[in-house]
Design a protein around this motif. Structure first.
Motif, PDB file in Angstrom:
ATOM      1  N   VAL A  84       0.866  -1.176   0.000  1.00 12.41           N
ATOM      2  CA  VAL A  84       0.000   0.000   0.000  1.00 12.41           C
ATOM      3  C   VAL A  84       0.901   1.223   0.000  1.00 12.41           C
ATOM      4  N   LEU A  85       0.457   2.294  -0.667  1.00 10.31           N
ATOM      5  CA  LEU A  85       1.266   3.516  -0.754  1.00 10.31           C
ATOM      6  C   LEU A  85       0.526   4.664  -0.078  1.00 10.31           C
ATOM      7  N   ILE A  86       1.158   5.272   0.937  1.00 10.59           N
ATOM      8  CA  ILE A  86       0.592   6.405   1.657  1.00 10.59           C
ATOM      9  C   ILE A  86       1.447   7.629   1.373  1.00 10.59           C
ATOM     10  N   GLY A  87       0.815   8.715   0.972  1.00 10.42           N
ATOM     11  CA  GLY A  87       1.555   9.935   0.673  1.00 10.42           C
ATOM     12  C   GLY A  87       1.096  10.527  -0.633  1.00 10.42           C
ATOM     13  N   GLY A  88       1.387  11.805  -0.813  1.00  5.88           N
ATOM     14  CA  GLY A  88       0.916  12.477  -2.007  1.00  5.88           C
ATOM     15  C   GLY A  88      -0.510  12.926  -1.821  1.00  5.88           C
ATOM     16  N   ALA A  89      -0.810  14.148  -2.217  1.00  5.90           N
ATOM     17  CA  ALA A  89      -2.146  14.666  -1.997  1.00  5.90           C
ATOM     18  C   ALA A  89      -2.734  15.324  -3.238  1.00  5.90           C
ATOM     19  N   THR A  90      -1.978  15.392  -4.319  1.00  2.29           N
ATOM     20  CA  THR A  90      -2.439  16.103  -5.502  1.00  2.29           C
ATOM     21  C   THR A  90      -3.081  15.148  -6.500  1.00  2.29           C
ATOM     22  N   VAL A  91      -3.543  15.744  -7.590  1.00  2.00           N
ATOM     23  CA  VAL A  91      -4.198  14.954  -8.626  1.00  2.00           C
ATOM     24  C   VAL A  91      -3.228  13.979  -9.286  1.00  2.00           C
ATOM     25  N   VAL A  92      -1.908  14.231  -9.164  1.00  2.00           N
ATOM     26  CA  VAL A  92      -0.913  13.308  -9.712  1.00  2.00           C
ATOM     27  C   VAL A  92      -1.000  11.953  -9.015  1.00  2.00           C
ATOM     28  N   ALA A  93      -1.305  11.947  -7.710  1.00  2.00           N
ATOM     29  CA  ALA A  93      -1.480  10.682  -6.993  1.00  2.00           C
ATOM     30  C   ALA A  93      -2.635   9.887  -7.590  1.00  2.00           C
ATOM     31  N   ARG A  94      -3.716  10.595  -7.954  1.00  2.00           N
ATOM     32  CA  ARG A  94      -4.847   9.905  -8.589  1.00  2.00           C
ATOM     33  C   ARG A  94      -4.440   9.279  -9.911  1.00  2.00           C
ATOM     34  N   ASP A  95      -3.694  10.033 -10.728  1.00  2.00           N
ATOM     35  CA  ASP A  95      -3.315   9.522 -12.042  1.00  2.00           C
ATOM     36  C   ASP A  95      -2.339   8.357 -11.926  1.00  2.00           C
ATOM     37  N   LEU A  96      -1.455   8.396 -10.928  1.00  2.00           N
ATOM     38  CA  LEU A  96      -0.553   7.266 -10.722  1.00  2.00           C
ATOM     39  C   LEU A  96      -1.324   6.050 -10.218  1.00  2.00           C
ATOM     40  N   ALA A  97      -2.325   6.294  -9.375  1.00  2.00           N
ATOM     41  CA  ALA A  97      -3.150   5.179  -8.886  1.00  2.00           C
ATOM     42  C   ALA A  97      -3.837   4.458 -10.039  1.00  2.00           C
ATOM     43  N   HIS A  98      -4.238   5.201 -11.077  1.00  2.00           N
ATOM     44  CA  HIS A  98      -4.833   4.560 -12.258  1.00  2.00           C
ATOM     45  C   HIS A  98      -3.842   3.602 -12.924  1.00  2.00           C
ATOM     46  N   ARG A  99      -2.539   3.886 -12.796  1.00  2.00           N
ATOM     47  CA  ARG A  99      -1.513   3.045 -13.421  1.00  2.00           C
ATOM     48  C   ARG A  99      -1.249   1.764 -12.629  1.00  2.00           C
ATOM     49  N   TYR A 100      -1.582   1.775 -11.337  1.00  2.00           N
ATOM     50  CA  TYR A 100      -1.341   0.613 -10.475  1.00  2.00           C
ATOM     51  C   TYR A 100      -2.652   0.242  -9.781  1.00  2.00           C
ATOM     52  N   PRO A 101      -3.650  -0.224 -10.534  1.00  2.00           N
ATOM     53  CA  PRO A 101      -4.994  -0.415  -9.980  1.00  2.00           C
ATOM     54  C   PRO A 101      -5.094  -1.483  -8.898  1.00  2.00           C
ATOM     55  N   GLU A 102      -4.084  -2.354  -8.792  1.00  2.00           N
ATOM     56  CA  GLU A 102      -4.146  -3.424  -7.797  1.00  2.00           C
ATOM     57  C   GLU A 102      -3.583  -2.987  -6.443  1.00  2.00           C
ATOM     58  N   VAL A 103      -3.006  -1.770  -6.362  1.00  2.00           N
ATOM     59  CA  VAL A 103      -2.365  -1.299  -5.131  1.00  2.00           C
ATOM     60  C   VAL A 103      -3.226  -0.222  -4.472  1.00  2.00           C
ATOM     61  N   PRO A 104      -3.525  -0.325  -3.174  1.00  2.00           N
ATOM     62  CA  PRO A 104      -4.238   0.749  -2.483  1.00  2.00           C
ATOM     63  C   PRO A 104      -3.339   1.983  -2.329  1.00  2.00           C
ATOM     64  N   PHE A 105      -3.868   3.152  -2.689  1.00  2.00           N
ATOM     65  CA  PHE A 105      -3.208   4.439  -2.466  1.00  2.00           C
ATOM     66  C   PHE A 105      -4.023   5.180  -1.400  1.00  2.00           C
ATOM     67  N   VAL A 106      -3.363   5.735  -0.400  1.00  2.00           N
ATOM     68  CA  VAL A 106      -4.055   6.500   0.632  1.00  2.00           C
ATOM     69  C   VAL A 106      -3.445   7.891   0.667  1.00  2.00           C
ATOM     70  N   SER A 107      -4.251   8.889   0.302  1.00  2.00           N
ATOM     71  CA  SER A 107      -3.777  10.274   0.296  1.00  2.00           C
ATOM     72  C   SER A 107      -3.642  10.785   1.720  1.00  2.00           C
ATOM     73  N   THR A 108      -2.721  11.719   1.930  1.00  2.00           N
ATOM     74  CA  THR A 108      -2.382  12.094   3.296  1.00  2.00           C
ATOM     75  C   THR A 108      -3.130  13.302   3.844  1.00  2.00           C
ATOM     76  N   PHE A 109      -3.420  14.306   3.020  1.00  2.00           N
ATOM     77  CA  PHE A 109      -4.118  15.465   3.577  1.00  2.00           C
ATOM     78  C   PHE A 109      -4.825  16.244   2.481  1.00  2.00           C
ATOM     79  N   TRP A 110      -5.318  17.420   2.846  1.00  2.00           N
ATOM     80  CA  TRP A 110      -6.161  18.224   1.977  1.00  2.00           C
ATOM     81  C   TRP A 110      -5.466  18.580   0.662  1.00  2.00           C
ATOM     82  N   ASN A 111      -6.281  18.758  -0.373  1.00  2.00           N
ATOM     83  CA  ASN A 111      -5.810  19.269  -1.655  1.00  2.00           C
ATOM     84  C   ASN A 111      -7.009  19.444  -2.570  1.00  2.00           C
ATOM     85  N   GLU A 112      -6.773  19.361  -3.883  1.00  2.00           N
ATOM     86  CA  GLU A 112      -7.837  19.630  -4.848  1.00  2.00           C
ATOM     87  C   GLU A 112      -8.988  18.635  -4.771  1.00  2.00           C
ATOM     88  N   GLN A 113     -10.159  19.102  -5.212  1.00  2.00           N
ATOM     89  CA  GLN A 113     -11.301  18.196  -5.396  1.00  2.00           C
ATOM     90  C   GLN A 113     -10.947  17.060  -6.345  1.00  2.00           C
TER      91      GLN A 113
END
Length: 403
Positions: A84-113
């Motif tokens: 599992v990957l924890i960290g990153g709060a921007t839309v880039v984290a979302r786009d990287l999560a699309h590249r690794y759909p089998e891995v849970p990504f957990v964002s750390t704090f506030w940022n864009e909608q």
């Protein structure tokens, strides 16, 4: 079980790395881990959760430098083989999560909608409110409690300001108010003169959505003076966490209502216990750091991950963890939190009044916007992504907390 954790160990936020690590490591310490050295940057020992040995694997990111985040996240995923990957709060984290759909990504704090609202990744989870959610309740407070009908908005010309302005306009206008002007202040040039521009239209009041980079002292101090009445100014709370800024601004903002990350009521048992554990775990870290949003954001992301792991039975760890994360309802230091269908936090937002007495600034409770979800009952999700002037001002069915 290997948990990858990205913190700011270089770049402009390098000085905050220990604070971020302290929040992330506290749930490990609560479950029996020990600090390897004398401080958070030395790491923590492994723990056992649900019969699984859990190790925290540290990585280095730099907020604002997206290529650094991408490269380090890929190292943790592909070389370190984290689960599992924890960290990153921007839309880039979302786009990287699309590249690794089998891995849970957990964002750390506030940022864009956009991290969760549009094109959401089914494997990305955020347990902190986004920029817009953090100003919920200000629009209805302006309309109902202060009697505003014509409002001016002052905002930073970047994601925090755009989202704050959009959220206020959606809520205030839905009730029947009108935003008569919106003045954006560039964080790079400081122009235009947003104070003069916002007052030129003769509004009932001004709502200000400024971040740390928007030099709130240069804007709010003259704005408060020229308005001359605390009921004619509302503020968002990003900069209100900074005790140095509030020492300067506090006297001029006495009586002004804004949003705060934590409720200003007496602390809940969960918040009180969190502060006690934080102080005991890190005697060398200033205690007030523990109440900062970026520290609690890291804590919440790791606490949610470990809580989901405790509920996990047999089967594939990654897919099972994602299913458990999605159904979590947690009592966190900043309030009860659950996730919506896009795996975005739904949480109360707190309105507080600034009080400045004898050189000390405090906050007193005003009201709570309950169960704030990021679409604002569709008012934000049906509009374009926040940008300068993207949110239409129209009367509509207001969000549930504003009815």
């Amino acid at each position: 079980m290997r948990i990858g954790l990205l913190t700011d160990c270089q770049g402009p936020l390098y000085g905050y790395e220990d604070a971020q690590l302290s929040g992330a490591e506290l749930p490990f310490l609560h479950r029996g881990a020990r600090l390897v050295g004398t401080g958070p940057s030395d790491g923590v020992t492994a723990i056992e959760v649900g019969g699984r040995r859990v190790v925290l694997v540290h990585g280095c990111q730099e907020t604002g430098e997206h290529t650094v985040y991408i490269e380090e996240a890929r190292r943790l995923l592909e070389t370190e083989q984290v689960d599992v990957l924890i960290g990153g709060a921007t839309v880039v984290a979302r786009d990287l999560a699309h590249r690794y759909p089998e891995v849970p990504f957990v964002s750390t704090f506030w940022n864009e909608q956009e991290v969760t609202l549009r094109r959401p990744a089914a494997n990305l989870f955020r347990f902190s409110p986004d920029y817009a959610q953090q100003v919920a309740g200000l629009g209805s407070y302006a309309y109902r409690d202060l009697g505003w009908r014509r409002a001016a908005v002052v905002a930073g010309d970047g994601p925090p300001g755009w989202a704050g302005a959009a959220a206020f306009a959606a809520e205030f206008c839905a009730l029947g108010g009108k935003v008569v002007t919106t003045a954006y202040r560039s964080p790079f040039t400081g122009k235009p003169d947003v104070v003069t521009r916002s007052l030129a239209v003769g509004p009932d009041g001004v709502a200000a959505f400024l971040g740390f980079l928007d030099d709130p002292v240069a804007v709010l101090a003259p704005l408060a003076t020229r308005l001359g009445d605390s009921r004619r100014l509302l503020v968002s709370g990003l900069f209100m966490e900074d005790s140095a800024l509030m020492k300067i601004l506090g006297p001029g903002l006495d009586g002004v209502v804004g949003t705060t990350w934590l409720p200003s009521t007496p602390p809940s048992p969960v918040l009180r216990d969190y502060r006690r554990r934080y102080k005991a775990a890190y005697p060398g870290v200033p205690a007030q750091f523990g109440s900062q949003s970026w520290v609690i954001g890291y804590h919440n992301a790791v606490e949610a991950t470990l809580s989901a792991l405790e509920r996990l039975e047999s089967g594939d760890v990654r897919s099972g963890l994602m299913a458990e994360l999605a159904r979590l309802r947690l009592e966190l230091p900043d309030g009860e939190t659950r996730l919506d269908g896009n795996r975005q936090a739904v949480r109360d937002t707190y309105l507080s009044r600034v009080r400045s007495r004898h050189g000390r600034t405090t906050f007193e409770p005003v009201s709570v916007a309950a169960n704030v979800e990021q679409t604002f009952s569709g008012l934000l999700s049906e509009a374009p992504p926040p940008g300068p002037g993207t949110q239409p001002c129209r009367k509509a069915a207001p969000p549930a907390w504003a009815r």
